[in-house]
Scaffold this motif. Sequence first.
Motif, PDB file in Angstrom:
ATOM      1  N   GLN A 122      -7.774 -31.430  91.888  1.00 26.09           N
ATOM      2  CA  GLN A 122      -8.137 -30.627  90.722  1.00 26.09           C
ATOM      3  C   GLN A 122      -9.500 -31.035  90.178  1.00 26.09           C
TER       4      GLN A 122
ATOM      5  N   ASN B  96      -5.865 -28.934  80.957  1.00 28.29           N
ATOM      6  CA  ASN B  96      -5.841 -27.736  81.793  1.00 28.29           C
ATOM      7  C   ASN B  96      -7.234 -27.260  82.175  1.00 28.29           C
ATOM      8  N   HIS B  97      -8.224 -27.581  81.335  1.00 27.75           N
ATOM      9  CA  HIS B  97      -9.576 -27.088  81.584  1.00 27.75           C
ATOM     10  C   HIS B  97     -10.574 -28.214  81.842  1.00 27.75           C
TER      11      HIS B  97
END
Length: 356
Positions: free
Chosen positions: A250, A206-207
């Motif tokens: 992303q 996610n990071h």
Amino acid sequence: MNFDSKHLRQVLGAFPTGVTVVTTMDANGNAFGVTANSFSSVSLDPPLILWSQANTSSSHAAFRDADRFVVNIMADDQIPIANQFAKSGVDKFAGVKISAGIDGLPVIDGSAAHLQCRKVAAYPGGDHTIFIGMIEHMERSTRNPLAFGQGRYMVTFAHDLGGHVSQDTQPANLSAMQAVRLASAALPEICEEIGQRTVGIAVWGNHGPTLVRWEPSKNPVSPNLQTGVVVNLTQSATGLAFTAFMKTDQVRRSVDEELAIRRTSGSLDMAELESRLADVRQHGLARSVGKAPSDRHQITVNAFSAPVFDANGDMAIALSTTCPADRLDPAWDGEVPRALLRAAKRLSTMLGAKSA
């Protein structure tokens, strides 16, 4: 023909086996048990199995004279039990939860499976005795079995990846999960291939690039190895591998955010970054050459990171090694990066990547 026993053991270790603990009782009701990986199926009709025991084993007489025995197939979290029953001169059943089987024979709780057998034959087999058993009762649990090969315990899982899987049936998160499973099982071997240097697995979390598994080696880089660590995209070898090879919006957004922070701090050199990424793509893997002790390891380290691709040609995980600078030559064509790249390509092939 005479063979060196150590070499013979190494050759036979290339064939992984399951791990069992075979138990029985003598005429006085005393329980005995021994760890064995010589278990094998003989016949389905009638249901026969075999295992062999060294004639010098302290419990050999008990198994030789017993009418029955139980083969307990160890689950993958029962390594301590397997080790305990492999030792001599200890209370092997101490702390082990058991249930009573046929004639009260000890059945080890929590095993992947067990087979309660009536002994029907025993044959001499060199320095071992081969016991043949007729299965009278058996049970299978849902637990994964423990394996042993190449002198170490191993984990098992179904290898059902097959060949190429289309984009429609192979979501990115599923590819990463499969890649982590394959790489996790292979880490001890890869660690050996790169000269007992710390090796790990990173996924896109996610990071950002996140380290999820380490094989510390016999000479770990430091006591400060952690999972769940998110590394930067423009400085670390693992981050540079994702920056160079993972083509998603992303990743690009995360790179832009990191670059914006570096511009603010005045530490951005775009020409240097573009040059580093060009080198990464040219050599097929990323590197980081330490110039000062790292904050995490408190020593100067060098690192390499190789991408593992899935059947769609997308990067699934990074395979990374980090090591004290004096133990890891930073040269692109060094022995360690070449071995790491071979391992990553092997994993990519197992995932169905066509160009691995």
